[in-house]
Scaffold this active site. Sequence first.
Site, mmCIF file in Angstrom:
data_model
loop_
_atom_site.group_PDB
_atom_site.id
_atom_site.type_symbol
_atom_site.label_atom_id
_atom_site.label_comp_id
_atom_site.label_asym_id
_atom_site.label_seq_id
_atom_site.Cartn_x
_atom_site.Cartn_y
_atom_site.Cartn_z
ATOM 1 N N CYS A 257 1.378 16.300 -11.662
ATOM 2 C CA CYS A 257 2.545 16.067 -12.525
ATOM 3 C C CYS A 257 3.330 14.808 -12.182
ATOM 4 O O CYS A 257 4.220 14.416 -12.940
ATOM 5 C CB CYS A 257 3.469 17.281 -12.500
ATOM 6 S SG CYS A 257 4.397 17.492 -10.953
ATOM 7 N N CYS B 181 3.067 21.934 -5.148
ATOM 8 C CA CYS B 181 4.161 21.278 -5.854
ATOM 9 C C CYS B 181 5.075 22.338 -6.463
ATOM 10 O O CYS B 181 4.592 23.252 -7.142
ATOM 11 C CB CYS B 181 3.584 20.356 -6.937
ATOM 12 S SG CYS B 181 4.815 19.609 -8.028
ATOM 13 N N HIS C 287 0.805 -1.219 0.000
ATOM 14 C CA HIS C 287 0.000 0.000 0.000
ATOM 15 C C HIS C 287 0.841 1.273 0.000
ATOM 16 O O HIS C 287 0.325 2.351 0.249
ATOM 17 C CB HIS C 287 -0.950 0.007 1.197
ATOM 18 C CG HIS C 287 -1.971 -1.084 1.146
ATOM 19 N ND1 HIS C 287 -2.620 -1.560 2.268
ATOM 20 C CD2 HIS C 287 -2.453 -1.796 0.099
ATOM 21 C CE1 HIS C 287 -3.459 -2.520 1.918
ATOM 22 N NE2 HIS C 287 -3.374 -2.682 0.612
#
Length: 287
Positions: A140, A189, A129
């Site tokens: 992205c 980001c 997981h």
Amino acid sequence: MTDTSATRPQGVDVRTWESMIELVRTGGLVGLTGAGLSTESGIPDYRGPDGERRITPMSASELLGSTQARQRYWARSYVGWRRFARARPNVGHEVVARLQRRGLLGTVITQNVDGLHQEAGATDVIELHGSLDQVVCMTCGEHYRRTTVDEWFTLANPGFDRDVDGEIRPDGDVVISDELAATFRLVHCVICGSDKLKPDVVMFGESVPKPLVERCFREVEASRGLLVLGSSLMVMSGYRFVRRAARLSLPVAVVTRGRTRGEAETTIKVDAPLGATLQALEAALDQ
């Protein structure tokens, strides 16, 4: 026959215990571990001993569906992360690593996202997981260390109260008030500027990548049996490996508390605390 009475956990019958010892002593096993192995490190399970879910985590679609959901998720996760990151391997993790070093246990497939197997010295660990110590941008695909993202959140939220009381949950967050969460500032980001950051784990509603599943199937098929530790097997991501082992007539040994979804496929079942039982198993192997 070696007398195993000194190591046998309370409530476990002699035949079951001796069968477990003999199976592990023969070696060639693949491990499948779940949240029950980490509860003794202070990380709770999603389910109780009856197998029923106590907590429903946020789904991936909900997290990515709105800025407000991400704000709520990351505020809770920011509060919980330091406590989650302080968790240390318990004796169960340590025994697993030693069984590997003895050549009795091979690959460990873990459903846990805490990295405690590796910290205890285990090798060849497949994180089914993912791991909470990684973050991915869902716009992205850029990856970041969780510690880096945590530093960004600290800089963006200098006055945020991180010492809120509350029980840490299995995915590392802590329930906080909606009012406090609403004050939390998200980070973005640095590559694409998106705020769609997500822990690099398989969240509720997502599927384990097929290549990873196929790799685990190959490990099970090449083994002499499956040793399940601390898993209720209630979700298919882990249960499928038990089904594959049973279809191949490979023994399935389970150490966990309470019932599992795989009772019909289980060859040996020990319902007992993980840490003490694994210690007892290791002591029996030394006799």
